[in-house]
Design a protein around this motif. Structure first.
Motif, short mmCIF file in Angstrom:
data_model
loop_
_atom_site.label_atom_id
_atom_site.label_comp_id
_atom_site.label_asym_id
_atom_site.label_seq_id
_atom_site.Cartn_x
_atom_site.Cartn_y
_atom_site.Cartn_z
N TRP A 77 34.09 6.90 27.41
CA TRP A 77 34.17 8.13 28.18
C TRP A 77 35.53 8.20 28.86
N GLU A 78 36.10 9.37 28.86
CA GLU A 78 37.38 9.58 29.53
C GLU A 78 37.16 10.41 30.77
N LEU A 79 37.52 9.84 31.92
CA LEU A 79 37.47 10.57 33.17
C LEU A 79 38.78 11.33 33.30
N ARG A 80 38.70 12.63 33.37
CA ARG A 80 39.90 13.44 33.43
C ARG A 80 39.80 14.43 34.57
N LYS A 114 43.45 -3.54 35.78
CA LYS A 114 42.43 -2.49 35.80
C LYS A 114 41.06 -3.12 36.04
N GLU A 115 40.32 -2.48 36.92
CA GLU A 115 39.02 -3.01 37.32
C GLU A 115 38.07 -1.86 37.62
N VAL A 116 36.81 -2.04 37.32
CA VAL A 116 35.77 -1.10 37.74
C VAL A 116 34.99 -1.79 38.85
N PRO A 117 35.13 -1.33 40.08
CA PRO A 117 34.47 -2.00 41.20
C PRO A 117 32.98 -1.75 41.22
N THR A 118 32.28 -2.47 42.06
CA THR A 118 30.86 -2.24 42.26
C THR A 118 30.64 -1.42 43.52
N TYR A 119 29.50 -0.80 43.59
CA TYR A 119 29.13 -0.04 44.79
C TYR A 119 29.16 -0.96 46.01
N SER A 145 33.52 2.71 29.53
CA SER A 145 32.33 2.61 28.69
C SER A 145 31.16 3.26 29.42
N ASP A 146 30.03 3.37 28.74
CA ASP A 146 28.83 3.95 29.37
C ASP A 146 28.44 3.21 30.65
N VAL A 147 28.42 1.87 30.56
CA VAL A 147 28.02 1.05 31.71
C VAL A 147 29.02 1.20 32.84
N GLU A 148 30.31 1.16 32.50
CA GLU A 148 31.35 1.31 33.52
C GLU A 148 31.30 2.68 34.19
N ARG A 149 30.99 3.70 33.39
CA ARG A 149 30.92 5.04 33.93
C ARG A 149 29.82 5.15 35.00
N LYS A 150 28.67 4.53 34.74
CA LYS A 150 27.58 4.56 35.71
C LYS A 150 27.97 3.81 36.99
N THR A 151 28.66 2.68 36.82
CA THR A 151 29.12 1.92 37.98
C THR A 151 30.13 2.71 38.78
N TRP A 152 31.02 3.40 38.07
CA TRP A 152 32.03 4.23 38.73
C TRP A 152 31.38 5.35 39.53
N GLU A 153 30.38 5.99 38.95
CA GLU A 153 29.69 7.07 39.64
C GLU A 153 28.99 6.56 40.90
N ALA A 154 28.47 5.31 40.84
CA ALA A 154 27.85 4.72 42.03
C ALA A 154 28.88 4.51 43.13
N CYS A 155 30.11 4.10 42.75
CA CYS A 155 31.18 3.92 43.73
C CYS A 155 31.57 5.25 44.36
N ARG A 156 31.50 6.32 43.59
CA ARG A 156 31.74 7.64 44.17
C ARG A 156 30.74 7.91 45.29
N GLN A 157 29.49 7.50 45.07
CA GLN A 157 28.46 7.71 46.07
C GLN A 157 28.79 6.99 47.37
N LEU A 186 34.03 14.30 32.51
CA LEU A 186 33.76 13.34 31.45
C LEU A 186 34.01 13.99 30.11
N GLY A 187 34.69 13.30 29.26
CA GLY A 187 34.96 13.84 27.94
C GLY A 187 35.04 12.73 26.93
N LYS A 188 34.98 13.07 25.64
CA LYS A 188 35.01 12.08 24.60
C LYS A 188 36.42 11.59 24.36
N SER A 189 36.65 10.29 24.28
CA SER A 189 37.96 9.76 23.97
C SER A 189 38.20 9.88 22.49
N LEU A 190 39.27 10.61 22.09
CA LEU A 190 39.54 10.88 20.69
C LEU A 190 40.98 10.60 20.38
N ALA A 191 41.33 10.54 19.11
CA ALA A 191 42.64 10.09 18.69
C ALA A 191 43.64 11.22 18.62
#
Length: 214
Positions: free
Chosen positions: A60-63, A120-125, A74-86, A2-7
Motif C-alpha cells: 500500500w502506498e500512503l500518498r 525507516k521504521e513503522v512504530p507501534t501505537y 504492507s497490509d500489516v504495517e498499514r494497520k499499525t500505522w493507522e493505530a499510530c494515527r489514533q 491509500l493506493g496500489k503501488s505500481l510500476a
C-alpha cells in the motif's frame, strides 16, 4: 490516501487530483481499475499508462493529497500505522499532518534532523503513546503538544530513556530549568529533547543534535 503501488506509469495531472487504484490480488499483465476523483472539477491534462507486473503481495502506498510524501507499507504495517494515527487523534491534526509527523519521526519521510542515521521504521501505537504521555508529564497541555509536534515532529522518534528523560534531567541539574521554565523552553526550542552529543567546540558534524546549539 491509500493506493496500489505500481510500476512507474506516466501521469501528468492537476496537483489536486486524487487517484484510487483498487487492489487486485493475483493479477498478471492486467491494467488496474482506476477511479478518478477530481476535487476541483477540472479534468486531468493527460492520464495514460500501462502495467505488466506480477503482483505477488499486497503493498500500500500512503500518498498525501497536499504534500508529496509517499511511502510503501504492507497490509500489516498499514494497520499499525493507522493505530499510530489514533494516538495523535486527540490533537485534531488532519490525516496529512499525522502522516507527515509520523513519517518524519520514523524515517519514512526524509528529515535533515536525522541526517542519514534514521532507518525507516513503522512504530507501534504503544511507542507513540508512551512518548506523548511523557511529554504531557512535563506540564505541556494538548494545545502545547500540538504546537510542539508541528514544530519538531522528530521528537516521537527520539529514545524515551536515553534522550528525552536524560535531557530533561540535564536541563534541571545543569541549568535549573524545570516546571514553567521548562515548558517555555520546550515550546521555544523543542529540539533540545533530542540532543545526544556535545562537541565542546570540536565539530562532530552532528550539529542538529548537539548541545552546542543550546
Amino acid at each position: 490516501m491509500l493506493g496500489k503501488s505500481l510500476a512507474s506509469p506516466l501521469l501528468t495531472f492537476d496537483s489536486r487530483t486524487c487517484f484510487c487504484f483498487s487492489p487486485q490480488p493475483d493479477l498478471t499483465t492486467t491494467a488496474p481499475i482506476v477511479n478518478v476523483s477530481l476535487s476541483n472539477g477540472v479534468q486531468p491534462h493527460v492520464i495514460r499508462g500501462s502495467w505488466t507486473s506480477i503482483l505477488s503481495s499486497r503493498k500500500w502506498e500512503l500518498r498525501s493529497t497536499t504534500q508529496k510524501h509517499n511511502f510503501i507499507l504492507s497490509d500489516v504495517e498499514r494497520k499499525t500505522w493507522e493505530a499510530c494515527r489514533q494516538a495523535l487523534s486527540v490533537f485534531k491534526f488532519s490525516v496529512d499532518e499525522e502522516d507527515k509527523i509520523l513519517g518524519k519521526a520514523f524515517g519514512q519521510i526524509h528529515s535533515p534532523y536525522w541526517g542519514e542515521e534514521r532507518k525507516k521504521e513503522v512504530p507501534t501505537y504503544e511507542l507513540v503513546n508512551e512518548v506523548v504521555d511523557y511529554l504531557r508529564s512535563l506540564n505541556l497541555s494538548d494545545e502545547d503538544l500540538s504546537k510542539l509536534l508541528k514544530k519538531f515532529p522528530e521528537v516521537l522518534g527520539c529514545r524515551l530513556e536515553d534522550e528525552l528523560r536524560t535531557n530533561v534531567q540535564v536541563l534541571e541539574k545543569e541549568w535549573g530549568i524545570k516546571g514553567k521554565s521548562l515548558r517555555n523552553l520546550l515550546l521555544r526550542n523543542p529540539k533540545v529533547l533530542g540532543y545526544n552529543v556535545d562537541c565542546k567546540g570540536d565539530c562532530m558534524a552532528q550539529c542538529t543534535r548537539c548541545w552546542v546549539r543550546f
